[in-house]
Design an enzyme around this catalytic site. Structure first.
Site, PDB file in Angstrom:
ATOM      1  N   LYS A  95       0.804  -1.223   0.000  1.00 40.32           N
ATOM      2  CA  LYS A  95       0.000   0.000   0.000  1.00 40.32           C
ATOM      3  C   LYS A  95       0.843   1.283   0.000  1.00 40.32           C
ATOM      4  CE  LYS A  95      -4.377  -1.625   0.446  1.00 40.32           C
ATOM      5  NZ  LYS A  95      -4.364  -2.838   1.200  1.00 40.32           N
ATOM      6  N   GLU A 117      -9.920   6.582   2.606  1.00 39.33           N
ATOM      7  CA  GLU A 117     -10.771   5.595   3.261  1.00 39.33           C
ATOM      8  C   GLU A 117      -9.911   4.388   3.612  1.00 39.33           C
ATOM      9  OE1 GLU A 117     -10.266   5.557   0.016  1.00 39.33           O
ATOM     10  OE2 GLU A 117      -9.760   3.425  -0.119  1.00 39.33           O
ATOM     11  N   SER A 382       1.788  -9.884  -0.745  1.00 36.86           N
ATOM     12  CA  SER A 382       1.412  -8.465  -0.660  1.00 36.86           C
ATOM     13  C   SER A 382       1.625  -7.825   0.705  1.00 36.86           C
ATOM     14  CB  SER A 382      -0.039  -8.273  -1.100  1.00 36.86           C
ATOM     15  OG  SER A 382      -0.909  -9.083  -0.334  1.00 36.86           O
TER      16      SER A 382
HETATM   17  C1  LIG Z   1      -5.221  -3.971   1.043  1.00 40.19           C
HETATM   18  C2  LIG Z   1      -4.499  -5.225   0.864  1.00 40.19           C
HETATM   19  C3  LIG Z   1      -4.828  -6.134  -0.171  1.00 40.19           C
HETATM   20  C4  LIG Z   1      -5.973  -5.924  -1.107  1.00 40.19           C
HETATM   21  O1  LIG Z   1      -5.899  -4.790  -1.894  1.00 40.19           O
HETATM   22  P1  LIG Z   1      -5.503  -4.834  -3.454  1.00 40.19           P
HETATM   23  O2  LIG Z   1      -5.809  -3.480  -3.917  1.00 40.19           O
HETATM   24  O3  LIG Z   1      -6.345  -5.879  -4.105  1.00 40.19           O
HETATM   25  O4  LIG Z   1      -4.079  -5.175  -3.511  1.00 40.19           O
HETATM   26  C5  LIG Z   1      -4.052  -7.273  -0.317  1.00 40.19           C
HETATM   27  N1  LIG Z   1      -3.039  -7.557   0.525  1.00 40.19           N
HETATM   28  C6  LIG Z   1      -2.708  -6.722   1.542  1.00 40.19           C
HETATM   29  C7  LIG Z   1      -1.576  -7.099   2.442  1.00 40.19           C
HETATM   30  C8  LIG Z   1      -3.425  -5.546   1.748  1.00 40.19           C
HETATM   31  O5  LIG Z   1      -3.096  -4.737   2.753  1.00 40.19           O
END
Ligand SMILES: *Cc1c(COP(=O)(O)O)cnc(C)c1O
Length: 397
Positions: A95, A117, A382
């Site tokens: 993020k 948000e 992620s």
């Molecule tokens: C917010 C988040 C997601 C989902 O958001 P995307 O926009 O689909 O990437 C996935 N993994 C993590 C660790 C997140 O914080």
């Protein structure tokens, strides 16, 4: 006229990927959005801007993140599995790549007040962090229910100096926080709205994809160093709104050598009421200013999504993914709560890595695909799982 994003695909000047995208907004936001649309490419393509952002990504965020060969996981699934370690970024997920980019862009536009948000709180933390760093005023909208279930991130956001405004309407979760943020933006047009995924009206899906595309740029370079070639056989990424997947896919879109696979959160099963598999159970409509797939009832009312991971329970999906799905340039699977938990516990045991529950959905896909031993599979990890320890403990045995 077409604005070239990369050689893989085009977005039209009005922000459409095929039939999906666009900017369906109230007239009161027209001026704000036009200012952004007219300037975002000019500013973000400027050499000085790029230099500033790259320096921060390198020294502050900790990029490039490693591309790690997961030996034990590879052995188990009989393929060459690499993990793109977005979990090692400052603040714990991908993020920050976008939050920092947009905060810097806001500053160049002369905006001092930031709004955003957040659902799970990850985007809220990343935005509050970027604002603290750049000296910007920060207000975060968050559903009342999420404020309760994501307490550690709420504390982080406050300590970083941001203000939290609870969204008390609807089901008091992410989509209600988004509605509140949009409402506030209409009444406070001197503020800049940092959207946290590849959703919302044009130019946000394109803007966020560009900031996250650093993930696929690094993958190419790192894989070349490790394997002597740029192209993996597969890239797997979980999908909430779709930003980490968009970033991991971006520079490989249209490349027939690379299979791009997004994994949605199926919750308790796509045939139940408790799911967030938008592409599986949804249909075309308009959500938060964008024409895309969304979960809705027969009257066109948006239905409440469900997933064990708060970061994936969004009732829509970015228009880029709706397009990639329709054109079969990428394919989309889903994983249930149970499958994600099992995959997370397996990653902890085999590799000593505690993933975010969101990311665990991508790992669950390893059971759903038949690989050949020489094939290279990249999983976009992620985020990290510190925020999910309570949930993990509840199911651990
Ligand atoms: C917010 C988040 C997601 C989902 O958001 P995307 O926009 O689909 O990437 C996935 N993994 C993590 C660790 C997140 O914080």
């Amino acid at each position: 006229m077409q604005t070239q994003l990369n050689k893989g695909y085009n977005i039209t000047e009005n922000g459409y990927y095929g039939d999906f995208g666009g900017a369906y907004i109230p007239e009161l936001l027209y001026k704000n959005l036009k200012e952004l649309t007219d300037n975002y490419l000019k500013i973000t393509e400027d050499e000085d801007f790029k230099k500033q952002l790259n320096l921060l990504l390198h020294d502050y965020v900790g990029r490039p993140t490693p591309l790690y060969f997961a030996k034990n996981l590879s052995k188990k699934y009989n393929a060459k599995i690499y993990l793109k370690r977005e979990d090692l970024n400052h603040t714990g997920s991908h993020k920050i790549n976008n939050a920092l980019g947009q905060a810097l862009l806001a500053k160049k536009l002369g905006k001092q007040k930031i709004i955003a948000e957040t659902g799970a709180g990850q985007h809220g933390v990343a935005t509050a962090t970027a604002c603290a760093l750049l000296g910007l005023d920060c207000t975060i909208f968050m559903g009342e229910v999420d404020i309760e279930r994501q307490a550690p991130n709420v504390s982080r956001i406050k300590m970083l100096g941001a203000k939290i405004i609870p969204a008390c309407s609807g089901t008091k979760t992410l989509k209600d926080a988004t509605n509140e943020a949009i409402r506030y933006w209409i009444n406070n047009t001197d503020s800049y709205y940092i959207i946290g995924s590849v959703v919302g009206p044009h130019p946000y899906p394109d803007l966020v994809t560009r900031f996250q595309s650093i993930i696929s740029k690094e993958i190419k370079k790192q894989l070349y160093e490790l394997e002597g070639k740029e192209n993996p056989d597969y890239i797997l990424a979980c999908i909430g709104g779709g930003s980490n997947a968009a970033g991991a896919f971006c520079d490989f879109i249209g490349n027939s050598k690379v299979k791009l696979i997004g994994i949605e959160a199926e919750g308790k099963g796509k045939h139940t009421q408790h799911t967030a598999s938008t592409l599986q159970v949804g249909s075309v409509g308009i959500i938060h200013g964008s024409k895309t797939f969304l979960m809705q009832n027969d009257d066109g009312q948006i239905t409440e999504p469900y997933s064990i991971s708060a970061g994936l329970d969004y009732p829509g999906i970015g228009p880029l993914h709706a397009y990639l799905n329709e054109t079969e340039l990428a394919s989309y699977l889903s994983a249930t709560d149970e499958e994600a938990l099992k995959a997370a516990f397996e990653l902890m045991k085999l590799e000593g890595i505690i993933p975010a529950l969101e990311s665990a959905h991508a790992f669950a896909a390893l059971n759903k695909i038949k690989f050949k031993p020489e094939e290279i599979v990249i999983i976009n990890l992620s985020g990290r799982g510190d925020k999910d320890l309570d949930t993990y403990l509840k199911y651990y045995n």
